[in-house]
Structure formats: structure tokens, C-alpha cells
Write an enzyme that holds these catalytic residues in place. Structure first.
Site, PDB file in Angstrom:
ATOM      1  N   SER A 176       0.794  -1.226   0.000  1.00 26.07           N
ATOM      2  CA  SER A 176       0.000   0.000   0.000  1.00 26.07           C
ATOM      3  C   SER A 176       0.827   1.276   0.000  1.00 26.07           C
ATOM      4  O   SER A 176       0.369   2.298  -0.514  1.00 26.07           O
ATOM      5  CB  SER A 176      -0.941   0.000   1.210  1.00 26.07           C
ATOM      6  N   HIS A 204      -5.344  -2.975  -2.867  1.00 29.48           N
ATOM      7  CA  HIS A 204      -4.882  -2.032  -3.892  1.00 29.48           C
ATOM      8  C   HIS A 204      -4.699  -2.710  -5.247  1.00 29.48           C
ATOM      9  O   HIS A 204      -4.119  -2.116  -6.161  1.00 29.48           O
ATOM     10  CB  HIS A 204      -3.573  -1.373  -3.453  1.00 29.48           C
ATOM     11  N   LYS A 235     -11.931   1.430  -1.930  1.00 26.56           N
ATOM     12  CA  LYS A 235     -10.896   2.093  -2.738  1.00 26.56           C
ATOM     13  C   LYS A 235     -11.391   2.148  -4.192  1.00 26.56           C
ATOM     14  O   LYS A 235     -12.260   2.957  -4.499  1.00 26.56           O
ATOM     15  CB  LYS A 235      -9.563   1.373  -2.552  1.00 26.56           C
TER      16      LYS A 235
HETATM   17  C1  LIG Z   1      -3.372  -3.336   1.986  1.00 20.13           C
HETATM   18  C2  LIG Z   1      -4.567  -2.841   2.741  1.00 20.13           C
HETATM   19  N1  LIG Z   1      -5.352  -3.738   3.355  1.00 20.13           N
HETATM   20  C3  LIG Z   1      -6.450  -3.343   4.047  1.00 20.13           C
HETATM   21  C4  LIG Z   1      -6.781  -2.021   4.143  1.00 20.13           C
HETATM   22  C5  LIG Z   1      -7.981  -1.622   4.953  1.00 20.13           C
HETATM   23  O1  LIG Z   1      -9.088  -1.496   4.123  1.00 20.13           O
HETATM   24  P1  LIG Z   1     -10.324  -0.595   4.603  1.00 20.13           P
HETATM   25  O2  LIG Z   1      -9.944   0.821   4.292  1.00 20.13           O
HETATM   26  O3  LIG Z   1     -11.464  -1.108   3.801  1.00 20.13           O
HETATM   27  O4  LIG Z   1     -10.479  -0.827   6.049  1.00 20.13           O
HETATM   28  C6  LIG Z   1      -6.018  -1.067   3.509  1.00 20.13           C
HETATM   29  C7  LIG Z   1      -6.446   0.357   3.565  1.00 20.13           C
HETATM   30  O5  LIG Z   1      -5.871   1.260   3.902  1.00 20.13           O
HETATM   31  C8  LIG Z   1      -4.860  -1.477   2.813  1.00 20.13           C
HETATM   32  O6  LIG Z   1      -4.060  -0.574   2.249  1.00 20.13           O
END
Ligand SMILES: Cc1ncc(COP(=O)(O)O)c(C=O)c1O
Length: 391
Positions: A176, A204, A235
Site C-alpha cells: 500500500s 490495492h 478504494k
Molecule cells: C493493503 C490494505 N489492506 C487493508 C486495508 C484496509 O481497508 P479498509 O480501508 O477497507 O479498512 C487497507 C487500507 O488502507 C490497505 O491498504
């Protein structure tokens, strides 16, 4: 007892104090911030769907028909037709038998990992995995082994160390904060050889990578090798919430064992309807994904032409490394003077010494906006942190 004032003071002294900014308009390639229109270059709304009329309309209609909230957890009385419909659509999109919705990606990672990795077992996790995976590992009763980023020798070493104990490998598909990809084929090969389970977080990658934005697992044809694919609806899909794709037995297991699903209110109907509309748009308009790739490459090319050391590929997350947290904030503030908003990302979100601006190109930025952004960032880094160009 935590000393709140002292903690805040320490954060300020270290350049790590955080404050919420307030966006005064709907999401989009440009937003209003502090009364001025700025180019937004740090959102995960990759396909520009968060404020798309189809999603707005679907959410509004669902609110009228189904109400604003689900009222209870899914296992009590909150599971509505819309939830089942979205699960079926996502399962088909990802080519899995079953999909299970969760309240968010954060909750999905915690719920899945803690359910799958019990006492006496081992979880192997990339050192740059998202915080929600880290917290999932903490909540699991298994021993956690953190392997060096994308280092397959280290992963294999960890699997050998597990020595016969059940093992679970967890990785982001697209990391991320760096935007690079997990070496998924090699991870699958190691998982197979050592009999380990594999969970891949496509937060992502969904809507971003692979044919029609189906993700990295689909791009490599590894659906039968990856036990659980997690993704978020918040996202590229423009809404909120998350999902886990898996086979039927695993789906039933998660419904029975994932505490963040069992003990949390179901997603609200307008949110689910918006995600359904986002997924429909993604399937009907795959050109949104190719536009995203083209814009990502354009942003990278523009930055490289101005001396930034960025790779030339089509991944939309582009880190501009600054190093020192205070300098990263200065670069961010300087760019804002030229109406470009790219939030500074500092520890503990990223490792110490790697504070950065994490830029994100979207499919709805115009070429002019991306060029303007690259110009402003070049000026900002030269003014606030001359070393950013060389890193
Ligand atoms: C790799 C990854 N997994 C999980 C999440 C969490 O997702 P959510 O924003 O739906 O809680 C994020 C978000 O920032 C992320 O970047």
C-alpha cells in the site's frame, strides 16, 4: 497509565504529530481544501467512482427502499438480499466459489487471520504488510514470523522454521505505501511445497491490476492456489466495506469463526448498493482501468523527467521518498501552496527514515492535472527537501 499530554508532546518533537484535514467537497481529481480547489493526488479512489452518479443514485435508491442501516450483525437479522447479491457478484468477478462480506478491509484482515491461525500454528507475514494484517497476526494465537519485504529466501527459511506446524502465509498483493507487487508465483510455489495456506490482500489490486481490474491473483491465474483473497470496497470500487473470496467450506468457516463478521453490524444497504453499482461499472467499462494505467505511467514519466527516481511502470501508487518526517510535511505544505495535495506519510505507517509523499494517479485525472502536479512536486521538493530527488 498512558500520559496523553506527554505522548502528544513526544509526537510533536519527533515530527510525527498527525492532524485531520477536512475536505470541503465530494471526492474527485480536484477537491476543496481550506477554501481552495486543489488537485487531489493521494486518494485511493482509483477509478473515480466514489462520486460517480451511478453510485450516488444506487445509494440513494437503496436508502429509500432498504433504509439507512442493517440494524444487526449478519448472523442475527442484518443479512439482507443486497448483501447476498453483492457476494455473488464479487465471487463471480474474482472467479471464486464464495465471497463473504466484512465491515471493512481492516476488519476482514483481522477476522480472517485470527480465525485461520490458532495456537501452535505459525503465520508468515511480509514486513511491509498493511497495519490490519499486523493486527490480525497480533490477535491470532499463532506465532508470527515477519519476513523481509518480498524476500523469498527469508520466507522459505520461516517455513522451514515452522517445521511441521500448520503455517499461514499472508501478503499484500500490491503493497500500500510502495505500490510494488508481491512475488505471488514464488509465494504460491513455496506455500505448495511446504503445505502452507495462503491469504492475499488485494485492497490495492482490485480494480487496479490484471484483466478488467480483477486483481493480481486473477492476472496470474492463481485462483486455485490462493485460499483466501481479501479486497476492500472502499478504494477502487468507490464505496465502503470489504470481502473475502474463498471456496464454499472456507466461506462457511469464516461465517462461523471470523469474530469481526460475527460480532459487528452488517454493512448499511446504501453502501452495499453503491458497491454493486461500482462493480457493475468496472465490469461494463474496463477502459477505466486502462486509463488508470495510462495516467499512472504519465505521472511517473513526468516525475522522472524532473529528476525523481521513480520506476517506469503502470502502478498508480508512486512513493516520493523524503526520509525525514518534518521534511516530508514541509514538501507536502509547499506543494499545497501550488494547489497540489499529496499527504505526507510518516512512521509508523512507513519504516523510520522513509517518510514520503505517497502519490496516487487515478483514471479521472486529466493529463494537465498530472503534469501540473509533477511540476508542483518538483518545485516543492527542491524548496523544502533537495535530497528527495536523489533518493
Ligand atoms: C493493503 C490494505 N489492506 C487493508 C486495508 C484496509 O481497508 P479498509 O480501508 O477497507 O479498512 C487497507 C487500507 O488502507 C490497505 O491498504
Amino acid at each position: 497509565m498512558t500520559d496523553v499530554a506527554a505522548t502528544l508532546n513526544e509526537l510533536r518533537c519527533a515530527g510525527l504529530y498527525r492532524e485531520l484535514r477536512v475536505i470541503e467537497s465530494a471526492q474527485g481529481p480536484r477537491v476543496r481544501l481550506d477554501g481552495r480547489e486543489v488537485i487531489l493526488l493521494c486518494s485511493n479512489d482509483y477509478l473515480g467512482l466514489a462520486n460517480h452518479p451511478a453510485l450516488r443514485g444506487a445509494a440513494a435508491d437503496a436508502a429509500q427502499k432498504w433504509g439507512a442501516g442493517a440494524g444487526a450483525s449478519r448472523l442475527v437479522s442484518g443479512n439482507m438480499l443486497l448483501h447476498s447479491e453483492l457476494e455473488a457478484e464479487i465471487a463471480a468477478f474474482k472467479a471464486y466459489d464464495r465471497c463473504v462480506l466484512f465491515g471493512s478491509g481492516f476488519l476482514a484482515n483481522i477476522g480472517v487471520i485470527a480465525a485461520l491461525a490458532g495456537r501452535g500454528e505459525v503465520v508468515l507475514s511480509d514486513e511491509l504488510n498493511h497495519a490490519s494484517i499486523v493486527d490480525g497476526c497480533r490477535q491470532a494465537r499463532a506465532e508470527t514470523i515477519v519476513y523481509a519485504h518480498r524476500d523469498m529466501t527469508a520466507l522459505e527459511h520461516g517455513l522451514r522454521y515452522a517445521a511441521g506446524r500448520p503455517a499461514l502465509i499472508v501478503t499484500d498483493a500490491v503493497f500500500s505505501m510502495d505500490g510494488d507487487l508481491a512475488p505471488l508465483e514464488q509465494i504460491v510455489e513455496l506455500a505448495r511445497r511446504h503445505g502452507a495456506r495462503l491469504v492475499v490482500d488485494e485492497a490495492h489490486a482490485t480494480g487496479v491490476v490484471g484483466p478488467g481490474g480483477r486483481g493480481l491473483v486473477a492476472a496470474l491465474g492463481l485462483e486455485h492456489e490462493v485460499d483466501v483473497v481479501i479486497g476492500t470496497l472502499g478504494k477502487a470500487l468507490g464505496s465502503y466495506g470489504a470481502f473475502a473470496c474463498c471456496n464454499r467450506a472456507m466461506g462457511e468457516f469464516l461465517v462461523n469463526r471470523a469474530r469481526t463478521l460475527i460480532y459487528s453490524t452488517a454493512l448499511p444497504p446504501p453502501t452495499v448498493a453503491a458497491a454493486l453499482a461500482g462493480l457493475k461499472l468496472l465490469c461494463e467499462e474496463p477502459a477505466r482501468v486502462t486509463r488508470l494505467w495510462r495516467n499512472a505511467l504519465l505521472l511517473r514519466t513526468e516525475l522522472a523527467a524532473r529528476g525523481f527516481a521513480v520506476e517506469q511502470n503502470e502502478m498508480p501508487i508512486v512513493p516520493i521518498f523524503v526520509g525525514d518526517p518534518r521534511s516530508a510535511v514541509e514538501v507536502c505544505e509547499q506543494a499545497l501552496r501550488d494547489r497540489v495535495f499529496a499527504q505526507a506519510i510518516r512512521p509508523p505507517t512507513v519504516p523510520a527514515g522513509t517518510s514520503r509523499l505517497r502519490l496516487v494517479a487515478t483514471s479521472v485525472h486529466s493529463e494537465d492535472e498530472l503534469r501540473q502536479a509533477a511540476r508542483a512536486l518538483s518545485k516543492a521538493t527542491q524548496y523544502a527537501s533537495p535530497q528527495a530527488h536523489q533518493l
